[in-house]
Design a protein around this motif. Structure first.
Motif, PDB file in Angstrom:
ATOM      1  N   GLY A  10       0.820  -1.210   0.000  1.00 36.68           N
ATOM      2  CA  GLY A  10       0.000   0.000   0.000  1.00 36.68           C
ATOM      3  C   GLY A  10       0.851   1.256   0.000  1.00 36.68           C
ATOM      4  N   GLY A  11       1.931   1.255   0.763  1.00 40.20           N
ATOM      5  CA  GLY A  11       2.832   2.399   0.793  1.00 40.20           C
ATOM      6  C   GLY A  11       3.496   2.648  -0.542  1.00 40.20           C
ATOM      7  N   PHE A  17       1.952   6.899  -6.669  1.00 38.12           N
ATOM      8  CA  PHE A  17       0.846   7.731  -7.118  1.00 38.12           C
ATOM      9  C   PHE A  17       1.137   9.208  -6.831  1.00 38.12           C
ATOM     10  N   LEU A  18       1.641   9.496  -5.630  1.00 36.29           N
ATOM     11  CA  LEU A  18       1.941  10.884  -5.273  1.00 36.29           C
ATOM     12  C   LEU A  18       3.072  11.457  -6.117  1.00 36.29           C
ATOM     13  N   ILE A  19       4.072  10.647  -6.420  1.00 34.59           N
ATOM     14  CA  ILE A  19       5.158  11.101  -7.306  1.00 34.59           C
ATOM     15  C   ILE A  19       4.594  11.415  -8.694  1.00 34.59           C
ATOM     16  N   GLY A  20       3.702  10.559  -9.187  1.00 36.32           N
ATOM     17  CA  GLY A  20       3.070  10.798 -10.487  1.00 36.32           C
ATOM     18  C   GLY A  20       2.247  12.080 -10.506  1.00 36.32           C
ATOM     19  N   VAL A  39       7.649  15.702  -1.940  1.00 34.02           N
ATOM     20  CA  VAL A  39       8.185  15.481  -0.593  1.00 34.02           C
ATOM     21  C   VAL A  39       7.363  14.419   0.141  1.00 34.02           C
ATOM     22  N   ILE A  40       6.041  14.525   0.064  1.00 34.62           N
ATOM     23  CA  ILE A  40       5.193  13.542   0.739  1.00 34.62           C
ATOM     24  C   ILE A  40       5.342  12.170   0.083  1.00 34.62           C
ATOM     25  N   GLY A  41       5.395  12.120  -1.235  1.00 36.71           N
ATOM     26  CA  GLY A  41       5.567  10.846  -1.934  1.00 36.71           C
ATOM     27  C   GLY A  41       6.869  10.156  -1.577  1.00 36.71           C
ATOM     28  N   ILE A  42       7.952  10.909  -1.508  1.00 37.40           N
ATOM     29  CA  ILE A  42       9.251  10.333  -1.139  1.00 37.40           C
ATOM     30  C   ILE A  42       9.223   9.845   0.306  1.00 37.40           C
ATOM     31  N   LEU A  46       9.932   6.015   1.423  1.00 41.48           N
ATOM     32  CA  LEU A  46      10.972   5.669   2.387  1.00 41.48           C
ATOM     33  C   LEU A  46      10.400   4.906   3.573  1.00 41.48           C
ATOM     34  N   THR A  47       9.232   5.314   4.029  1.00 37.95           N
ATOM     35  CA  THR A  47       8.576   4.613   5.132  1.00 37.95           C
ATOM     36  C   THR A  47       8.202   3.193   4.717  1.00 37.95           C
TER      37      THR A  47
END
Length: 52
Positions: A10-11, A17-20, A39-42, A46-47
């Protein structure tokens, strides 16, 4: 599938998706939104990788 695997998958899905969406925002000229999305996507990616 156990909980850790589901959280990792899921992560990864959410992170990519956020990077896209950040790339799409750059194409539209919305640089602040693109930076925030990247920033949020990365952070999500990472998490997700640290859960393994």
């Amino acid at each position: 599938m156990d909980r850790g695997t589901l959280l990792t998958v899921g992560g990864l899905v959410v992170g990519f998706f956020l990077i896209g969406q950040a790339v799409r925002a750059v194409a539209d000229g919305q640089l602040v939104l693109a930076g925030l999305g990247a920033v949020i996507g990365i952070a999500v990616l990472l998490t997700a990788f640290r859960l393994d």
